[in-house]
Design an enzyme around this catalytic site. Structure first.
Site, PDB file in Angstrom:
ATOM      1  N   SER A  45      38.303  16.340 -28.219  1.00 42.02           N
ATOM      2  CA  SER A  45      39.686  16.361 -27.733  1.00 42.02           C
ATOM      3  C   SER A  45      40.487  15.120 -28.099  1.00 42.02           C
ATOM      4  O   SER A  45      41.686  15.069 -27.865  1.00 42.02           O
ATOM      5  CB  SER A  45      39.699  16.546 -26.218  1.00 42.02           C
ATOM      6  OG  SER A  45      39.363  15.336 -25.581  1.00 42.02           O
ATOM      7  N   ASP A 147      44.348  31.360  -8.863  1.00 45.23           N
ATOM      8  CA  ASP A 147      44.416  31.530 -10.317  1.00 45.23           C
ATOM      9  C   ASP A 147      45.308  32.735 -10.627  1.00 45.23           C
ATOM     10  O   ASP A 147      44.830  33.847 -10.869  1.00 45.23           O
ATOM     11  CB  ASP A 147      42.998  31.740 -10.896  1.00 45.23           C
ATOM     12  CG  ASP A 147      42.963  31.598 -12.416  1.00 45.23           C
ATOM     13  OD1 ASP A 147      43.888  32.108 -13.070  1.00 45.23           O
ATOM     14  OD2 ASP A 147      42.018  30.972 -12.933  1.00 45.23           O
ATOM     15  N   ARG A 208      43.333  17.950 -16.688  1.00 39.65           N
ATOM     16  CA  ARG A 208      44.135  17.172 -17.624  1.00 39.65           C
ATOM     17  C   ARG A 208      45.108  16.315 -16.818  1.00 39.65           C
ATOM     18  O   ARG A 208      45.703  16.787 -15.846  1.00 39.65           O
ATOM     19  CB  ARG A 208      44.933  18.076 -18.591  1.00 39.65           C
ATOM     20  CG  ARG A 208      44.095  18.665 -19.717  1.00 39.65           C
ATOM     21  CD  ARG A 208      43.607  17.605 -20.705  1.00 39.65           C
ATOM     22  NE  ARG A 208      42.789  18.142 -21.780  1.00 39.65           N
ATOM     23  CZ  ARG A 208      41.450  18.224 -21.770  1.00 39.65           C
ATOM     24  NH1 ARG A 208      40.758  17.792 -20.724  1.00 39.65           N
ATOM     25  NH2 ARG A 208      40.808  18.707 -22.809  1.00 39.65           N
ATOM     26  N   ASP A 232      39.619  11.738 -12.725  1.00 43.21           N
ATOM     27  CA  ASP A 232      38.841  11.593 -13.959  1.00 43.21           C
ATOM     28  C   ASP A 232      39.774  11.611 -15.165  1.00 43.21           C
ATOM     29  O   ASP A 232      39.434  11.071 -16.210  1.00 43.21           O
ATOM     30  CB  ASP A 232      37.827  12.742 -14.073  1.00 43.21           C
ATOM     31  CG  ASP A 232      37.033  12.676 -15.363  1.00 43.21           C
ATOM     32  OD1 ASP A 232      36.419  11.603 -15.603  1.00 43.21           O
ATOM     33  OD2 ASP A 232      37.031  13.649 -16.137  1.00 43.21           O
ATOM     34  N   GLU A 237      46.490   9.433 -21.679  1.00 41.53           N
ATOM     35  CA  GLU A 237      45.255   8.740 -22.076  1.00 41.53           C
ATOM     36  C   GLU A 237      45.358   8.369 -23.561  1.00 41.53           C
ATOM     37  O   GLU A 237      45.905   9.145 -24.350  1.00 41.53           O
ATOM     38  CB  GLU A 237      44.041   9.673 -21.893  1.00 41.53           C
ATOM     39  CG  GLU A 237      43.755   9.998 -20.441  1.00 41.53           C
ATOM     40  CD  GLU A 237      42.620  11.027 -20.303  1.00 41.53           C
ATOM     41  OE1 GLU A 237      41.915  11.302 -21.290  1.00 41.53           O
ATOM     42  OE2 GLU A 237      42.457  11.561 -19.202  1.00 41.53           O
ATOM     43  N   HIS A 254      37.719  10.063 -17.918  1.00 42.82           N
ATOM     44  CA  HIS A 254      37.645  11.395 -18.542  1.00 42.82           C
ATOM     45  C   HIS A 254      36.222  11.676 -19.035  1.00 42.82           C
ATOM     46  O   HIS A 254      35.990  11.962 -20.206  1.00 42.82           O
ATOM     47  CB  HIS A 254      38.657  11.494 -19.694  1.00 42.82           C
ATOM     48  CG  HIS A 254      38.887  12.883 -20.182  1.00 42.82           C
ATOM     49  ND1 HIS A 254      40.039  13.277 -20.837  1.00 42.82           N
ATOM     50  CD2 HIS A 254      38.110  14.011 -20.126  1.00 42.82           C
ATOM     51  CE1 HIS A 254      39.954  14.546 -21.169  1.00 42.82           C
ATOM     52  NE2 HIS A 254      38.782  15.026 -20.747  1.00 42.82           N
ATOM     53  N   GLY A 257      33.051  15.956 -17.931  1.00 41.99           N
ATOM     54  CA  GLY A 257      32.336  16.960 -18.738  1.00 41.99           C
ATOM     55  C   GLY A 257      31.281  16.371 -19.656  1.00 41.99           C
ATOM     56  O   GLY A 257      30.657  17.091 -20.434  1.00 41.99           O
TER      57      GLY A 257
HETATM   58  N1  LIG Z   1      37.421  16.238 -17.367  1.00 39.07           N
HETATM   59  C1  LIG Z   1      36.694  16.847 -18.257  1.00 39.07           C
HETATM   60  O1  LIG Z   1      35.795  16.267 -18.822  1.00 39.07           O
HETATM   61  C2  LIG Z   1      36.955  18.296 -18.551  1.00 39.07           C
HETATM   62  C3  LIG Z   1      35.883  19.102 -18.962  1.00 39.07           C
HETATM   63  C4  LIG Z   1      36.116  20.461 -19.162  1.00 39.07           C
HETATM   64  C5  LIG Z   1      37.391  20.978 -19.033  1.00 39.07           C
HETATM   65  N2  LIG Z   1      38.414  20.153 -18.699  1.00 39.07           N
HETATM   66  C6  LIG Z   1      39.774  20.705 -18.534  1.00 39.07           C
HETATM   67  O2  LIG Z   1      39.709  21.684 -17.505  1.00 39.07           O
HETATM   68  C7  LIG Z   1      40.376  22.859 -17.937  1.00 39.07           C
HETATM   69  C8  LIG Z   1      39.685  24.052 -17.314  1.00 39.07           C
HETATM   70  O3  LIG Z   1      38.416  24.225 -17.902  1.00 39.07           O
HETATM   71  P1  LIG Z   1      37.697  25.645 -17.910  1.00 39.07           P
HETATM   72  O4  LIG Z   1      36.545  25.535 -18.802  1.00 39.07           O
HETATM   73  O5  LIG Z   1      37.513  26.121 -16.522  1.00 39.07           O
HETATM   74  O6  LIG Z   1      38.831  26.504 -18.605  1.00 39.07           O
HETATM   75  P2  LIG Z   1      39.058  28.075 -18.433  1.00 39.07           P
HETATM   76  O7  LIG Z   1      40.057  28.463 -19.451  1.00 39.07           O
HETATM   77  O8  LIG Z   1      37.770  28.788 -18.375  1.00 39.07           O
HETATM   78  O9  LIG Z   1      39.729  28.211 -16.984  1.00 39.07           O
HETATM   79  C9  LIG Z   1      41.022  27.774 -16.688  1.00 39.07           C
HETATM   80  C10 LIG Z   1      41.582  28.719 -15.644  1.00 39.07           C
HETATM   81  O10 LIG Z   1      42.842  28.210 -15.203  1.00 39.07           O
HETATM   82  C11 LIG Z   1      43.666  29.338 -14.941  1.00 39.07           C
HETATM   83  N3  LIG Z   1      45.067  28.970 -14.901  1.00 39.07           N
HETATM   84  C12 LIG Z   1      45.936  28.840 -15.929  1.00 39.07           C
HETATM   85  N4  LIG Z   1      47.152  28.509 -15.451  1.00 39.07           N
HETATM   86  C13 LIG Z   1      47.051  28.434 -14.101  1.00 39.07           C
HETATM   87  C14 LIG Z   1      47.958  28.118 -13.054  1.00 39.07           C
HETATM   88  N5  LIG Z   1      49.257  27.827 -13.298  1.00 39.07           N
HETATM   89  N6  LIG Z   1      47.500  28.105 -11.783  1.00 39.07           N
HETATM   90  C15 LIG Z   1      46.201  28.392 -11.508  1.00 39.07           C
HETATM   91  N7  LIG Z   1      45.301  28.737 -12.465  1.00 39.07           N
HETATM   92  C16 LIG Z   1      45.721  28.729 -13.747  1.00 39.07           C
HETATM   93  C17 LIG Z   1      43.326  30.296 -16.077  1.00 39.07           C
HETATM   94  O11 LIG Z   1      43.715  31.633 -15.750  1.00 39.07           O
HETATM   95  C18 LIG Z   1      41.825  30.133 -16.193  1.00 39.07           C
HETATM   96  O12 LIG Z   1      41.128  31.069 -15.419  1.00 39.07           O
HETATM   97  C19 LIG Z   1      40.293  22.825 -19.474  1.00 39.07           C
HETATM   98  O13 LIG Z   1      41.390  23.495 -20.048  1.00 39.07           O
HETATM   99  C20 LIG Z   1      40.309  21.362 -19.790  1.00 39.07           C
HETATM  100  O14 LIG Z   1      41.631  20.935 -20.010  1.00 39.07           O
HETATM  101  C21 LIG Z   1      38.217  18.838 -18.433  1.00 39.07           C
HETATM  102  O1  LIG Z   2      38.300  19.788 -22.509  1.00 42.62           O
HETATM  103  C1  LIG Z   2      37.147  19.350 -22.464  1.00 42.62           C
HETATM  104  O2  LIG Z   2      36.181  20.017 -22.835  1.00 42.62           O
HETATM  105  C2  LIG Z   2      36.873  18.005 -21.876  1.00 42.62           C
HETATM  106  O3  LIG Z   2      38.032  17.375 -21.461  1.00 42.62           O
HETATM  107  C3  LIG Z   2      36.003  17.174 -22.719  1.00 42.62           C
HETATM  108  O4  LIG Z   2      35.066  16.536 -21.885  1.00 42.62           O
HETATM  109  C4  LIG Z   2      36.749  16.174 -23.497  1.00 42.62           C
HETATM  110  O5  LIG Z   2      35.849  15.284 -24.063  1.00 42.62           O
HETATM  111  P1  LIG Z   2      36.185  14.457 -25.406  1.00 42.62           P
HETATM  112  O6  LIG Z   2      36.336  15.396 -26.504  1.00 42.62           O
HETATM  113  O7  LIG Z   2      37.482  13.771 -25.169  1.00 42.62           O
HETATM  114  O8  LIG Z   2      35.056  13.556 -25.531  1.00 42.62           O
END
Ligand SMILES: NC(=O)c1ccc[n+]([C@@H]2O[C@H](COP(=O)([O-])OP(=O)(O)OC[C@H]3O[C@@H](n4cnc5c(N)ncnc54)[C@H](O)[C@@H]3O)[C@@H](O)[C@H]2O)c1
Ligand SMILES: O=C(O)[C@H](O)[C@H](O)COP(=O)(O)O
Length: 373
Positions: A45, A147, A208, A232, A237, A254, A257
């Site tokens: 990312s 959701d 995010r 996180d 960022e 961050h 994950g």
């Molecule tokens: N911090 C980290 O390391 C990390 C790791 C993994 C994912 N993420 C972030 O978390 C997000 C979610 O991950 P995921 O794997 O569950 O994705 P995903 O696509 O499986 O699930 C996201 C869900 O959010 C829902 N959604 C969309 N808009 C919405 C709204 N306005 N209100 C409520 N729900 C809504 C979608 O319908 C979907 O079901 C990713 O897009 C990524 O940006 C961060």
């Molecule tokens: O969207 C994701 O999968 C997560 O935010 C992921 O952990 C980002 O990690 P990066 O690619 O920045 O290391």
């Protein structure tokens, strides 16, 4: 087949050379010239995939990100250019759910909360929200799911309105960053919603940074308002709103994950997608790549029972306070933020550890949390 991949993908060196000639890049130094001759571009990312990076890349046949989030890729541009793209949906859902569980157990200890009488509002019930809900089921913690897109698509689970999720004792955000359309999430948690939350509530952002208005959160905290914060992810960022850090209960760079499993799943999913596109055999190399966790078997202190025993075991595998401490002491600028993520210690998921809890109810809870029992 010239494959260009980011240097932060574990096991990439063992996999992608089987499919073509490989070159590795660093997201801080990559240029449009580096991508000019690539057939395949594989990122995480931290690489912005847009016209500025791809305008010289005339042979690109595939671009993919080994992450769940895709907001760092200009999908409209890829579509206009007719370049197929992929992602690693769900690769790190378990890792983020385990991060949230670790947070809840730390906060319960600090605030003397009985988690069985607290409610959790999960906003975004996709891969992460669903993985988290299974772990909350295992712990007997009540939750509500919000959701609207899944609800509109006919997902049969019970969903609540955003306001009802925001009323829960603990609110945790798991939506993608979406800036347009019927369900935008940019600043979904704005100043008004932050001000409406009370000081007993906890708000966790591990999706995010831009989903929560960080400047509004800082203003709120400086006035002594708003919920307790665990963050996180941050707006803008790696150059984040540094004064906000001191107003958080737990702060990390961050890494929610970033388990070895989560990152390795990201790499292997891309490997499988690419192999399929090239008509090569699609094997699943994940189990052969992951080393055995050390120690694999965890012992339970016999004096501990129930939630105390669970807390001890969860924190033996992943204690978010260590990442929080490292963040507060070692991360003071954008370069530190990048460095700390790139050199993040190896963290394993609960499933890499075997536990013999003896007690049947405890074994069931630990198994539900994801431990091998
Ligand atoms: N911090 C980290 O390391 C990390 C790791 C993994 C994912 N993420 C972030 O978390 C997000 C979610 O991950 P995921 O794997 O569950 O994705 P995903 O696509 O499986 O699930 C996201 C869900 O959010 C829902 N959604 C969309 N808009 C919405 C709204 N306005 N209100 C409520 N729900 C809504 C979608 O319908 C979907 O079901 C990713 O897009 C990524 O940006 C961060
Ligand atoms: O969207 C994701 O999968 C997560 O935010 C992921 O952990 C980002 O990690 P990066 O690619 O920045 O290391």
């Amino acid at each position: 087949m010239r494959i260009l991949y980011e240097d932060t993908m574990p096991f990439a060196d063992a996999l992608f050379p089987k499919l073509g000639d490989c070159q590795v890049f660093n997201h801080q130094t990559i240029t449009a010239q580096d991508v000019a001759d690539a057939d395949v571009l594989l990122v995480r990312s931290t690489t912005r995939v847009n016209e500025a990076l791809l305008h010289q890349a005339k042979h690109l046949q595939y671009v993919a990100t080994a992450t769940a989030g895709t907001n760092h890729m200009d999908i409209n541009y890829l579509q206009e250019r007719g370049i197929p793209w992929g992602s690693a949906a769900g690769c790190n859902a378990v890792a983020v759910a385990e991060y949230v569980i670790s947070v809840l157990l730390v906060m319960a200890q600090r605030q003397q909360w009985d988690l069985s009488s607290r409610s959790v509002g999960i906003i975004g019930a996709g891969h992460v929200g669903t993985a988290l809900s299974s772990k909350l089921d295992a712990l007997g913690i009540q939750y509500r799911l919000c959701d609207p897109p899944l609800q509109a698509a006919g997902d049969p689970r019970p969903f609540c309105h955003l306001d009802a999720a925001l009323d829960c004792d603990i609110v945790t955000l798991h939506v993608p960053l979406v800036t347009a359309g019927p369900h935008p999430t940019e600043h979904l948690i704005d100043g008004q919603r932050l001000r409406a939350m009370g000081p007993e509530q906890l708000l966790i952002n591990a999706c995010r940074g831009e989903v929560m208005d960080n400047a509004a959160a800082l203003a709120c905290k400086q006035r002594g308002d708003g919920p307790l914060l665990v963050m996180d992810v941050w707006e803008n960022e790696p150059d984040i709103l540094w004064p906000l850090v001191q107003h958080t209960e737990l702060a990390t760079a961050h890494i929610a994950g970033h388990t070895l499993e989560g990152k390795a799943r990201g790499t292997t999913l891309l490997y499988q997608q690419l192999a399929q596109r090239l008509g090569r055999p699609v094997e699943d190399p994940l189990s052969t790549l992951l080393p055995v966790a050390q120690p694999q078997k965890l012992e339970l202190e016999s004096a501990l029972q129930g939630m105390q025993a669970i807390t001890a075991l969860v924190h033996a595998v992943y204690d978010v306070r260590q990442d929080d401490r490292a963040f507060r002491t070692q991360v003071q600028c954008a370069e530190d933020f990048i460095y700390s993520r790139k050199h993040y210690a190896i963290r394993r998921e609960f499933s890499a550890h075997r536990i013999n809890a003896g007690n049947c109810a405890l074994t069931q809870a630990l198994y539900g949390l994801g431990f091998a029992c």
